[in-house]
Enzyme design. Structure first.
Site, mmCIF file in Angstrom:
data_model
loop_
_atom_site.group_PDB
_atom_site.id
_atom_site.type_symbol
_atom_site.label_atom_id
_atom_site.label_comp_id
_atom_site.label_asym_id
_atom_site.label_seq_id
_atom_site.Cartn_x
_atom_site.Cartn_y
_atom_site.Cartn_z
ATOM 1 N N ASN A 120 0.870 -1.186 0.000
ATOM 2 C CA ASN A 120 0.000 0.000 0.000
ATOM 3 C C ASN A 120 0.901 1.229 0.000
ATOM 4 O O ASN A 120 2.105 1.119 0.204
ATOM 5 C CB ASN A 120 -0.971 -0.020 1.178
ATOM 6 C CG ASN A 120 -0.253 -0.019 2.509
ATOM 7 O OD1 ASN A 120 0.474 0.912 2.842
ATOM 8 N ND2 ASN A 120 -0.433 -1.092 3.270
ATOM 9 N N SER A 142 -3.749 -6.655 -6.338
ATOM 10 C CA SER A 142 -5.076 -6.030 -6.146
ATOM 11 C C SER A 142 -6.240 -7.008 -6.009
ATOM 12 O O SER A 142 -7.375 -6.573 -5.809
ATOM 13 C CB SER A 142 -5.431 -5.037 -7.285
ATOM 14 O OG SER A 142 -4.758 -3.823 -7.137
ATOM 15 N N THR A 143 -5.987 -8.312 -6.135
ATOM 16 C CA THR A 143 -7.132 -9.244 -6.154
ATOM 17 C C THR A 143 -7.500 -9.802 -4.782
ATOM 18 O O THR A 143 -8.375 -10.670 -4.675
ATOM 19 C CB THR A 143 -6.870 -10.434 -7.105
ATOM 20 O OG1 THR A 143 -5.801 -11.218 -6.578
ATOM 21 C CG2 THR A 143 -6.537 -9.976 -8.500
ATOM 22 N N GLY A 144 -6.856 -9.291 -3.719
ATOM 23 C CA GLY A 144 -7.205 -9.726 -2.366
ATOM 24 C C GLY A 144 -8.008 -8.636 -1.695
ATOM 25 O O GLY A 144 -9.144 -8.343 -2.095
ATOM 26 N N ASP A 161 1.748 -8.752 1.430
ATOM 27 C CA ASP A 161 2.576 -7.754 2.105
ATOM 28 C C ASP A 161 2.983 -8.258 3.495
ATOM 29 O O ASP A 161 4.169 -8.234 3.863
ATOM 30 C CB ASP A 161 1.731 -6.470 2.215
ATOM 31 C CG ASP A 161 2.562 -5.221 2.447
ATOM 32 O OD1 ASP A 161 3.799 -5.330 2.449
ATOM 33 O OD2 ASP A 161 1.957 -4.142 2.628
ATOM 34 N N GLY A 180 -2.156 -9.968 3.820
ATOM 35 C CA GLY A 180 -1.965 -10.662 2.544
ATOM 36 C C GLY A 180 -0.500 -10.897 2.198
ATOM 37 O O GLY A 180 0.310 -11.248 3.062
HETATM 38 N N1 AR6 Z 1 1.899 -15.725 -1.891
HETATM 39 C C1 AR6 Z 1 1.272 -15.492 -3.068
HETATM 40 N N2 AR6 Z 1 0.057 -14.925 -3.135
HETATM 41 C C2 AR6 Z 1 -0.549 -14.574 -1.976
HETATM 42 C C3 AR6 Z 1 0.056 -14.763 -0.711
HETATM 43 C C4 AR6 Z 1 1.346 -15.363 -0.695
HETATM 44 N N3 AR6 Z 1 2.006 -15.575 0.443
HETATM 45 N N4 AR6 Z 1 -0.802 -14.295 0.249
HETATM 46 C C5 AR6 Z 1 -1.894 -13.841 -0.402
HETATM 47 N N5 AR6 Z 1 -1.764 -13.998 -1.743
HETATM 48 P P1 AR6 Z 1 -3.500 -9.019 -1.176
HETATM 49 P P2 AR6 Z 1 -4.079 -6.522 -2.652
HETATM 50 C C6 AR6 Z 1 -2.682 -13.617 -2.840
HETATM 51 O O1 AR6 Z 1 -4.666 -8.792 -0.290
HETATM 52 O O2 AR6 Z 1 -5.426 -7.003 -3.032
HETATM 53 C C7 AR6 Z 1 -2.248 -5.540 2.122
HETATM 54 O O3 AR6 Z 1 -2.753 -5.332 3.405
HETATM 55 C C8 AR6 Z 1 -4.125 -13.378 -2.492
HETATM 56 O O4 AR6 Z 1 -4.832 -14.605 -2.518
HETATM 57 O O5 AR6 Z 1 -2.213 -9.456 -0.564
HETATM 58 O O6 AR6 Z 1 -3.210 -5.871 -3.692
HETATM 59 C C9 AR6 Z 1 -1.417 -4.380 1.615
HETATM 60 O O7 AR6 Z 1 -0.695 -3.747 2.649
HETATM 61 C C10 AR6 Z 1 -4.571 -12.459 -3.613
HETATM 62 O O8 AR6 Z 1 -4.910 -13.204 -4.781
HETATM 63 O O9 AR6 Z 1 -3.135 -7.670 -2.024
HETATM 64 C C11 AR6 Z 1 -2.451 -3.464 1.029
HETATM 65 O O10 AR6 Z 1 -3.033 -2.636 2.008
HETATM 66 C C12 AR6 Z 1 -3.316 -11.655 -3.971
HETATM 67 O O11 AR6 Z 1 -2.244 -12.352 -3.316
HETATM 68 C C13 AR6 Z 1 -3.479 -4.406 0.481
HETATM 69 O O12 AR6 Z 1 -3.352 -5.614 1.231
HETATM 70 C C14 AR6 Z 1 -3.318 -10.214 -3.535
HETATM 71 O O13 AR6 Z 1 -3.953 -10.064 -2.280
HETATM 72 C C15 AR6 Z 1 -3.229 -4.743 -0.963
HETATM 73 O O14 AR6 Z 1 -4.281 -5.526 -1.444
#
Ligand code: AR6
Length: 175
Positions: A26, A123-125, A36, A34
């Site tokens: 972020n 962005s997909t989480g 991050d 996630g």
């Molecule tokens: N390895 C690979 N993919 C993963 C892992 C992992 N260890 N963990 C989750 N995913 P997200 P965003 C997938 O939420 O939507 C954070 O709080 C997950 O299933 O991590 O870009 C940041 O600080 C999903 O498909 O990222 C921001 O505030 C994808 O990774 C915010 O979340 C992305 O999910 C960013 O949100």
């Protein structure tokens, strides 16, 4: 034109040995949940220290842009932190901003002469971007980048999918 190897893999991005793994961060660059959270947890405090130094210099990272740090204790060599758009219905420039995340990360990898890079499904989480739409933007953005940069140093791009469905989606798009 030499086309880099683009492949879908399923698993945890913190386990990937690449010159760079990409973090779905972020704008604060101070960590979150996630991917991050997983990257900062497994990589240790060195990553956050560098993120704080970048913040002190440029005041965070705008959506669509990217910054690079050490990967600390991770098997990867660097972490490229990019900030995906929050999904807001699709008419708020989300596709362009998401494409910029992929392209600016590749550009940064290139500036550091890196050969391999692994992306999560940005962005997909938490940010709610529909997975099917995001996968098309992601794969198109990477293909376009290499069309425009045929002499790129990058030889290998991995799309790391956490879930089964994400993996099938990318397998389908990459053939
Ligand atoms: N390895 C690979 N993919 C993963 C892992 C992992 N260890 N963990 C989750 N995913 P997200 P965003 C997938 O939420 O939507 C954070 O709080 C997950 O299933 O991590 O870009 C940041 O600080 C999903 O498909 O990222 C921001 O505030 C994808 O990774 C915010 O979340 C992305 O999910 C960013 O949100």
């Amino acid at each position: 034109m030499r086309t880099p190897d683009m492949e879908a893999v399923q698993g945890d991005i913190t386990k990937i040995e690449a010159d760079a793994i990409v973090n779905a961060a972020n704008s604060s660059l101070l960590g979150g949940g996630g991917v991050d959270g997983a990257i900062h947890r497994s990589g240790g405090p060195a990553i956050l220290e560098e993120c704080k130094a970048i913040r002190a210099k440029q005041g965070g990272c705008p959506t669509g842009e990217a910054v690079i740090t050490t990967a600390g204790n991770l098997p990867a060599k660097h972490v490229i932190h990019t900030v995906g758009p929050v999904w807001n219905g699709g008419n708020k420039n989300e596709p362009e901003l998401l494409a910029s995340c992929y392209q600016n990360s590749l550009r940064l990898a290139e500036e550091h002469q890196l050969k391999s890079i692994a992306f999560p499904n940005i962005s997909t989480g938490v940010y709610g971007y529909p997975k099917d739409k995001a996968a098309i933007v992601a794969t198109d953005a990477v293909k376009n980048y290499f069309q425009k940069n045929p002499d790129s140093s990058i030889e290998q791009v991995k799309f790391v999918c956490f879930g089964n469905q994400d993996y099938s989606l990318y397998k389908g798009l990459l053939g």
